[in-house]
Design a protein around this motif. Structure first.
Motif, PDB file in Angstrom:
ATOM      1  N   LEU A   1      45.382  87.618  -3.921  1.00 52.80           N
ATOM      2  CA  LEU A   1      45.049  87.665  -5.352  1.00 52.80           C
ATOM      3  C   LEU A   1      43.548  87.485  -5.587  1.00 52.80           C
ATOM      4  O   LEU A   1      43.022  87.908  -6.616  1.00 52.80           O
ATOM      5  N   ALA A   2      42.876  86.887  -4.608  1.00 53.13           N
ATOM      6  CA  ALA A   2      41.413  86.718  -4.697  1.00 53.13           C
ATOM      7  C   ALA A   2      40.715  88.077  -4.659  1.00 53.13           C
ATOM      8  O   ALA A   2      39.588  88.219  -5.118  1.00 53.13           O
ATOM      9  N   ALA A   3      41.408  89.087  -4.119  1.00 49.94           N
ATOM     10  CA  ALA A   3      40.791  90.406  -3.936  1.00 49.94           C
ATOM     11  C   ALA A   3      40.929  91.295  -5.183  1.00 49.94           C
ATOM     12  O   ALA A   3      40.357  92.388  -5.235  1.00 49.94           O
ATOM     13  N   ARG A   4      41.674  90.832  -6.188  1.00 46.87           N
ATOM     14  CA  ARG A   4      41.836  91.670  -7.388  1.00 46.87           C
ATOM     15  C   ARG A   4      40.486  91.848  -8.087  1.00 46.87           C
ATOM     16  O   ARG A   4      39.750  90.887  -8.263  1.00 46.87           O
TER      17      ARG A   4
ATOM     18  N   ASN B   1      41.382  83.732 -10.003  1.00 43.58           N
ATOM     19  CA  ASN B   1      40.714  85.032 -10.143  1.00 43.58           C
ATOM     20  C   ASN B   1      41.626  86.038 -10.835  1.00 43.58           C
ATOM     21  O   ASN B   1      41.212  86.771 -11.735  1.00 43.58           O
ATOM     22  N   TRP B   2      42.894  86.056 -10.413  1.00 42.14           N
ATOM     23  CA  TRP B   2      43.851  87.002 -10.986  1.00 42.14           C
ATOM     24  C   TRP B   2      43.961  86.792 -12.509  1.00 42.14           C
ATOM     25  O   TRP B   2      43.930  87.742 -13.297  1.00 42.14           O
ATOM     26  N   PHE B   3      44.056  85.525 -12.918  1.00 42.68           N
ATOM     27  CA  PHE B   3      44.189  85.240 -14.356  1.00 42.68           C
ATOM     28  C   PHE B   3      42.878  85.461 -15.109  1.00 42.68           C
ATOM     29  O   PHE B   3      42.897  85.779 -16.300  1.00 42.68           O
ATOM     30  N   GLU B   4      41.767  85.297 -14.415  1.00 39.18           N
ATOM     31  CA  GLU B   4      40.483  85.560 -15.073  1.00 39.18           C
ATOM     32  C   GLU B   4      40.371  87.049 -15.402  1.00 39.18           C
ATOM     33  O   GLU B   4      39.865  87.436 -16.453  1.00 39.18           O
ATOM     34  N   ILE B   5      40.906  87.886 -14.527  1.00 40.23           N
ATOM     35  CA  ILE B   5      40.899  89.323 -14.801  1.00 40.23           C
ATOM     36  C   ILE B   5      41.879  89.650 -15.933  1.00 40.23           C
ATOM     37  O   ILE B   5      41.574  90.480 -16.801  1.00 40.23           O
TER      38      ILE B   5
END
Ligand SMILES: [Fe+2]
Ligand SMILES: [Fe+2]
Length: 172
Positions: A158-161, A41-45
Motif C-alpha cells: 500500500l506504500a507504493a500507491r 499513504n493509501w488513505f492520504e491518496i
C-alpha cells in the motif's frame, strides 16, 4: 443554467465529498499513529481523490452558471479498532456515497437535466471502483488475519500507491 433543486443537491454533494476527504485524512492519521505507514499513504491518496471529487462538482456548478455554497464540514471519527475495522468503515462509507450519487442521478432524470447526467456518469463508475477497492482490502485483511508478516507485506504494497489526477480534472 442549473435548476435550483439540482444546484442545491450538488452543493450538498460537494460537502459530502469534503467530509469524505476529512474522514480519509483522519484514517490516514490513525494508520500512521499505529505504525502502518503504507496504509497511511493509501488513505492520504483517498483524501486527495475526495478533494478532487469536490472540485469536479465545484467546477461543474460554476460552468453551468450556478452558485457554489460551501457549508461547514462536520467532525469525523478519530479512532478505529484495527486495520480491518478501518477498511470495513471505508466500504460502509463508500456504499452511502454510492446511494447519494444514485439519488442525484435520479433527480437529474426527474428534472430532465441531461448535462448533469452525463457529468454524473463518471461518478457512477468511480463508485464501482471505490467499493471494489475497499472490498479487496477487506478480503486481503481477512485472509491475513493476525499474521504479522502478512500485515507487513500488505502495508509495503500500500506504500507504493501513487496519486493520479482524475480525468475530469486533467489540465485544470
Ligand atoms: Fe468521492
Ligand atoms: Fe470515495
Amino acid at each position: 443554467m442549473l435548476n435550483k433543486k439540482i444546484e442545491d443537491a450538488i452543493n450538498a454533494q460537494i460537502n459530502a465529498e469534503m467530509w469524505s476527504a476529512y474522514l480519509y485524512l483522519s484514517m490516514s492519521a490513525w494508520c500512521a499513529k499505529t505504525g502502518r505507514p503504507g496504509m497511511a499513504n493509501w488513505f492520504e491518496i483517498q483524501f486527495r481523490e475526495e478533494q478532487d471529487h469536490a472540485r469536479i462538482f465545484f467546477n461543474y456548478v460554476l460552468q453551468r452558471g450556478g452558485e457554489v455554497k460551501l457549508q461547514p464540514i462536520e467532525a469525523v471519527p478519530q479512532e478505529w479498532k484495527s486495520p480491518l475495522d478501518v477498511f470495513e468503515s471505508t466500504l460502509a462509507h463508500e456504499q452511502k456515497v454510492t446511494a447519494l450519487i444514485n439519488n442525484l442521478f435520479a433527480l437529474t432524470t426527474a428534472e430532465n437535466d441531461y448535462a448533469s447526467q452525463s457529468m454524473l456518469k463518471w461518478f457512477i463508475d468511480e463508485q464501482v471502483e471505490e467499493e471494489e477497492n475497499a472490498q479487496n482490502m477487506i478480503d486481503n485483511l481477512r485472509m491475513i488475519g493476525d499474521n504479522g508478516y502478512g500485515l507487513f507485506m500488505l502495508d509495503k504494497e500500500l506504500a507504493a500507491r501513487v496519486y493520479s489526477t482524475p480525468s475530469p480534472l486533467a489540465g485544470k
